[in-house]
Design a protein around this motif. Structure first.
Motif, short mmCIF file in Angstrom:
data_model
loop_
_atom_site.label_atom_id
_atom_site.label_comp_id
_atom_site.label_asym_id
_atom_site.label_seq_id
_atom_site.Cartn_x
_atom_site.Cartn_y
_atom_site.Cartn_z
N GLY A 15 12.88 6.56 -12.62
CA GLY A 15 12.85 5.36 -11.68
C GLY A 15 12.35 5.81 -10.86
O GLY A 15 11.43 6.49 -10.80
N PRO A 16 11.91 4.88 -9.98
CA PRO A 16 11.56 4.97 -8.64
C PRO A 16 12.37 5.81 -8.06
O PRO A 16 11.76 5.81 -6.43
N TYR A 17 12.09 7.10 -7.69
CA TYR A 17 12.03 8.39 -7.22
C TYR A 17 11.29 8.45 -6.02
O TYR A 17 11.37 8.87 -4.94
N GLY A 18 10.26 8.16 -6.45
CA GLY A 18 8.38 8.42 -5.61
C GLY A 18 8.81 7.67 -3.92
O GLY A 18 8.74 8.16 -3.03
N LEU A 19 8.96 6.18 -4.35
CA LEU A 19 9.11 5.37 -3.64
C LEU A 19 10.73 5.90 -2.42
O LEU A 19 10.33 5.51 -1.42
N ILE A 20 11.27 6.11 -2.82
CA ILE A 20 12.98 5.87 -2.33
C ILE A 20 12.70 7.65 -1.13
O ILE A 20 13.27 7.35 -0.21
N PHE A 21 12.07 8.30 -1.58
CA PHE A 21 12.21 9.76 -1.43
C PHE A 21 11.23 9.51 -0.23
O PHE A 21 11.18 10.28 0.23
N ALA A 22 10.30 9.23 -0.39
CA ALA A 22 9.01 8.75 0.66
C ALA A 22 9.73 7.99 1.47
O ALA A 22 9.48 7.91 2.58
N SER A 23 10.28 7.11 1.46
CA SER A 23 11.17 6.80 2.75
C SER A 23 11.64 7.43 3.25
O SER A 23 12.15 7.11 4.85
N PHE A 24 11.72 8.15 2.98
CA PHE A 24 13.21 8.84 3.44
C PHE A 24 12.58 9.80 5.17
O PHE A 24 13.27 9.96 5.85
N VAL A 25 11.14 10.39 5.00
CA VAL A 25 10.35 10.90 5.92
C VAL A 25 10.14 9.54 7.21
O VAL A 25 10.35 9.95 8.19
N PRO A 26 9.91 8.39 7.14
CA PRO A 26 10.11 7.49 8.67
C PRO A 26 11.68 6.61 8.28
O PRO A 26 11.75 6.92 10.00
N PHE A 27 12.37 6.89 8.25
CA PHE A 27 13.80 7.08 7.65
C PHE A 27 14.12 8.18 8.94
O PHE A 27 14.76 7.67 9.61
N PHE A 28 13.66 9.39 8.91
CA PHE A 28 14.29 10.69 9.46
C PHE A 28 13.69 10.42 11.19
O PHE A 28 14.40 10.34 11.55
N TYR A 46 -6.79 8.00 6.23
CA TYR A 46 -6.35 6.62 7.44
C TYR A 46 -5.95 5.93 6.07
O TYR A 46 -6.35 4.53 6.43
N ILE A 47 -4.79 6.24 5.15
CA ILE A 47 -4.40 5.20 4.35
C ILE A 47 -3.39 4.62 4.92
O ILE A 47 -3.47 3.23 4.71
N ARG A 48 -3.01 4.71 6.38
CA ARG A 48 -1.65 3.36 7.46
C ARG A 48 -3.34 2.38 7.24
O ARG A 48 -2.35 1.09 7.81
N ARG A 49 -4.81 2.19 7.42
CA ARG A 49 -5.22 1.29 7.27
C ARG A 49 -5.31 0.06 6.82
O ARG A 49 -5.86 -0.89 7.06
N GLY A 103 5.13 10.95 1.20
CA GLY A 103 5.94 10.27 2.05
C GLY A 103 5.32 11.06 3.52
O GLY A 103 5.39 10.15 4.41
N SER A 104 5.51 12.60 3.97
CA SER A 104 4.30 13.32 4.66
C SER A 104 3.67 13.11 4.48
O SER A 104 2.87 12.99 5.41
N LEU A 105 2.75 12.63 3.48
CA LEU A 105 1.15 12.34 3.71
C LEU A 105 0.83 10.87 4.14
O LEU A 105 0.01 10.93 4.98
N VAL A 136 0.58 -1.12 -0.02
CA VAL A 136 0.11 -0.18 0.45
C VAL A 136 1.28 1.49 0.06
O VAL A 136 0.53 2.10 -0.47
N PHE A 137 1.87 1.73 0.48
CA PHE A 137 2.42 2.02 1.08
C PHE A 137 3.56 2.45 -0.58
O PHE A 137 3.06 3.33 -0.80
N ILE A 138 4.21 1.77 -1.01
CA ILE A 138 4.06 1.52 -2.57
C ILE A 138 3.35 2.19 -3.17
O ILE A 138 3.40 3.20 -4.12
N LEU A 139 1.78 1.78 -3.67
CA LEU A 139 0.99 2.62 -4.70
C LEU A 139 0.99 3.72 -4.27
O LEU A 139 0.38 4.46 -5.03
N PHE A 140 0.46 4.67 -3.09
CA PHE A 140 0.92 5.61 -2.24
C PHE A 140 1.53 6.32 -3.14
O PHE A 140 0.82 7.56 -3.52
N SER A 141 3.02 6.07 -2.24
CA SER A 141 3.95 6.67 -2.96
C SER A 141 4.55 7.20 -4.38
O SER A 141 4.55 8.29 -4.77
N GLY A 142 4.17 6.28 -5.41
CA GLY A 142 4.04 6.11 -6.80
C GLY A 142 3.09 7.00 -6.93
O GLY A 142 3.21 7.91 -7.94
N ALA A 143 1.56 6.68 -6.98
CA ALA A 143 1.04 7.64 -7.04
C ALA A 143 0.93 8.75 -6.82
O ALA A 143 0.94 10.11 -7.54
N ILE A 144 0.53 9.33 -5.47
CA ILE A 144 1.44 10.40 -4.97
C ILE A 144 2.38 11.27 -6.43
O ILE A 144 2.22 12.01 -6.59
#
Length: 292
Positions: free
Chosen positions: A120-133, A190-193, A181-183, A90-98
């Motif tokens: 390239g999958p920039y959306g997924l990679i840089f969205a992941s930096f949000v929880p990483f931080f 309620y995307i995380r559900r 990633g911030s969204l 879900v996280f991949i689809l959401f970050s890619g779509a947004i």
């Protein structure tokens, strides 16, 4: 700092994404068509090309981008282990779509035929930096020539290299990914559900090559991306197995896997002893301790 034990154990979705990126990148690189990848105003609004949109989601346009991008994707498999393959899908689809939506809006506003966005999958990679931080703790600090660094610094440097690899063409999708990633972290809609049907989530793992030590079965923690609290040792009242007298010391790989999910090392070791070295049971024990 490598995101936990080596390999793709409990990370089949990450494995599928990396294999897809490598294969697409190599194929178009060998064909000499890498420079034709990426999205422009013309590709989206004047002469839409669906194949280009799909390929540009995975394929990198240069060897350095492929190297740093694959390294970051491999490291961020820690999040799939943390929340499970279904929610990570879900996280991949959401970050890619947004990310794609924001990039399209930006290109539509510019209306510049020469403006383009790198592939390239920039959306997924840089969205992941949000929880990483926010959620990955610093375990080591050191100084080099008077400058302060941590074990997380290497991931940030790899991300900066990827962000600036194609200048404006790569900065734009990188920023869009961070916004996505911030969204996700704010739990918009309620995307995380949200969860995908199991057969869809498992489809990605079937598309990737099998590898030793990998497993498509993942723990089912109730933790979500964006929360990785510190876990103190607490007694658990559920009917989990009692630790055996003289039980074998938990392996370092198992301890490292739980630590990579955000659990305290001592608590992880104690939970593994109680779970008789079963990582799935140990994960549930630690999550139960959190809820008390």
């Amino acid at each position: 700092m490598n995101g936990g034990p080596s390999g793709f154990n409990n990370a089949p979705i990450t494995r599928a994404v990396i294999i897809s990126s490598v294969l697409f990148s190599l194929f178009f690189g060998i064909k000499g068509r890498s420079r034709k990848l990426g999205l422009s105003y013309q590709d989206l609004f004047q002469k839409p090309q669906l194949w280009k949109v799909i390929v540009s989601t995975f394929a990198f346009t240069s060897t350095p981008e492929l190297f740093f991008g694959s390294y970051l994707l491999y490291y961020f498999r820690v999040f799939e282990r943390q929340i499970g393959s279904n929610k990570y899908s879900v996280f991949i689809l959401f970050s890619g779509a947004i990310s794609f939506f924001l990039e399209s809006v930006l290109l539509a506003l510019l209306k510049d035929p020469s403006a383009s966005i790198t592939s390239g999958p920039y959306g997924l990679i840089f969205a992941s930096f949000v929880p990483f931080f926010f959620d990955i703790p610093i375990s080591t600090r050191f100084r080099v020539f008077g400058f302060h660094f941590s074990d997380k610094s290497f991931i940030y440097l790899a991300g900066l290299q990827l962000l600036l690899s194609s200048w404006k063409r790569s900065i734009i999708p990188g920023i869009c990914g961070i916004i996505a990633g911030s969204l996700y972290r704010t739990n918009i809609f309620y995307i995380r559900r949200a969860k995908l049907p199991n057969f869809i989530a498992s489809l990605f793992s079937r598309l990737s090559w099998p590898s030793s030590g990998s497993s498509s079965s993942t723990p089912t923690p109730r933790n979500v991306l964006g929360t990785a609290p510190s876990y103190a040792t607490r007694p658990v009242e559920r009917n989990y197995p009692s630790p055996l007298v003289g039980s074998v010391e938990p392996s370092e790989d198992s301890v490292a896997m739980l630590v990579s999910m955000g659990f305290d090392r001592d608590s992880a070791r104690q939970a593994l002893v109680q779970a008789r070295n079963d990582v799935n049971v140990a994960t549930n024990i630690l999550l139960e301790a959190q809820s008390h």
